[in-house]
Scaffold this active site. Structure first.
Site, PDB file in Angstrom:
ATOM      1  CB  SER A 140      -0.905   0.026   1.224  1.00 53.67           C
ATOM      2  OG  SER A 140      -1.660  -1.156   1.299  1.00 53.67           O
TER       3      SER A 140
HETATM    4  N1  SAH Z   1      -0.580  -5.206   4.086  1.00 55.53           N
HETATM    5  C1  SAH Z   1       0.202  -5.467   2.882  1.00 55.53           C
HETATM    6  C2  SAH Z   1      -0.526  -5.131   1.593  1.00 55.53           C
HETATM    7  C3  SAH Z   1      -1.411  -6.214   1.269  1.00 55.53           C
HETATM    8  S1  SAH Z   1      -2.075  -6.379  -0.341  1.00 55.53           S
HETATM    9  C4  SAH Z   1       1.544  -4.785   2.916  1.00 55.53           C
HETATM   10  O1  SAH Z   1       1.819  -4.051   3.861  1.00 55.53           O
HETATM   11  O2  SAH Z   1       2.331  -5.035   2.001  1.00 55.53           O
HETATM   12  C5  SAH Z   1      -3.393  -7.471   0.136  1.00 55.53           C
HETATM   13  C6  SAH Z   1      -2.970  -8.857   0.509  1.00 55.53           C
HETATM   14  O3  SAH Z   1      -4.127  -9.536   0.970  1.00 55.53           O
HETATM   15  C7  SAH Z   1      -2.446  -9.672  -0.686  1.00 55.53           C
HETATM   16  O4  SAH Z   1      -1.167 -10.148  -0.392  1.00 55.53           O
HETATM   17  C8  SAH Z   1      -3.464 -10.808  -0.814  1.00 55.53           C
HETATM   18  O5  SAH Z   1      -2.883 -12.040  -1.220  1.00 55.53           O
HETATM   19  C9  SAH Z   1      -4.018 -10.891   0.608  1.00 55.53           C
HETATM   20  N2  SAH Z   1      -5.335 -11.515   0.744  1.00 55.53           N
HETATM   21  C10 SAH Z   1      -6.432 -11.383  -0.037  1.00 55.53           C
HETATM   22  N3  SAH Z   1      -7.452 -12.115   0.449  1.00 55.53           N
HETATM   23  C11 SAH Z   1      -6.979 -12.740   1.579  1.00 55.53           C
HETATM   24  C12 SAH Z   1      -7.548 -13.651   2.531  1.00 55.53           C
HETATM   25  N4  SAH Z   1      -8.817 -14.098   2.441  1.00 55.53           N
HETATM   26  N5  SAH Z   1      -6.769 -14.069   3.546  1.00 55.53           N
HETATM   27  C13 SAH Z   1      -5.482 -13.669   3.667  1.00 55.53           C
HETATM   28  N6  SAH Z   1      -4.891 -12.818   2.806  1.00 55.53           N
HETATM   29  C14 SAH Z   1      -5.629 -12.350   1.769  1.00 55.53           C
END
Ligand code: SAH
Length: 218
Positions: free
Chosen positions: A60
């Site tokens: 993000s």
């Molecule tokens: N917080 C992260 C950004 C995350 S992007 C950072 O600081 O880099 C969103 C993430 O959510 C992705 O890696 C995706 O694979 C994950 N995601 C999506 N659905 C999910 C679920 N049901 N359970 C766990 N992770 C999930």
């Protein structure tokens, strides 16, 4: 420009956009974002933009990380659940501000890289697992705070709401279809959940189930 100067510029930009919590600002200052982005983007780690990571996901924008962290109103005693570990950057920021962070990712490859980074940075108060974060982490619930960093369709997953303590809160992007995504804060009281819209956002979708090794969905 040296990294220090670029970091100071970023912090000033965050302040200009309303990030006033000094704890949040110093957590960003002391967390090397360049360690959380692919090497080719290392020189852009101090830009206030989202960047691609593996598996088609994104780290993000620093403003959004700071904004969500500030909106959580954290205390040092808190136990926090994060859904969507991704690069691990948001979890690392949280780890500087609270007692313990539980973070869930559905892509094993991303989770492994994030765990390596936590070790390198000596962040020993983060527990990371590969599972479907829509289910929360029942074995460690309830949580003082929950942060979801992928957009849920229409409403927050019920199992996550159930894993909040009374007086706890959750910050989560909600996808409202044609109305777009909005970041929402939900507070749990003894009798109900109160929801407040915070700002328009753009996150990757929250998907059900764990991703297979080849990246396909189960
Ligand atoms: N917080 C992260 C950004 C995350 S992007 C950072 O600081 O880099 C969103 C993430 O959510 C992705 O890696 C995706 O694979 C994950 N995601 C999506 N659905 C999910 C679920 N049901 N359970 C766990 N992770 C999930």
């Amino acid at each position: 420009m040296t990294p220090d100067v670029r970091m100071i510029r970023l912090l000033m930009e965050l302040r200009r956009h309303g990030i006033a919590d000094t704890g949040v600002l110093s957590a960003l200052e002391t967390t090397p974002r360049e360690m959380f982005v692919p090497e080719v983007f290392a020189d852009r780690a101090f830009d206030n933009t989202a960047l691609p990571i593996d598996e088609g996901q994104t780290i993000s924008q620093p403003f959004i990380v700071a904004y969500m962290t500030q909106a959580l109103e954290l205390k040092p005693t808190h136990r926090v659940l994060e859904v969507g570990t991704g690069s691990g950057y948001q979890a690392a920021i949280l780890a500087k501000l609270v007692k313990r962070v539980y973070t869930i990712e559905r892509h094993a490859a991303l989770q492994e890289q994030a765990v390596e980074r936590f070790k390198k940075l000596h962040l020993f108060n983060i527990d990371a697992r590969v599972s479907d974060g829509m289910r929360g982490w029942p074995g460690q619930a309830p949580f003082d705070r929950i942060i979801v960093t992928a957009a849920a369709r229409e409403k927050p997953p019920a199992e996550l709401l159930n894993q909040l303590v009374i007086k706890g809160s959750m910050v989560i992007p909600i996808d409202r279809g044609v109305d777009g995504q909005v970041l929402v804060r939900i507070r749990r009281t003894a009798h109900e959940f109160q929801s407040t819209d915070l700002l328009p956002v753009k996150f990757v979708p929250l998907l059900e189930g764990v991703a297979k090794n080849d990246g396909a969905v189960e």
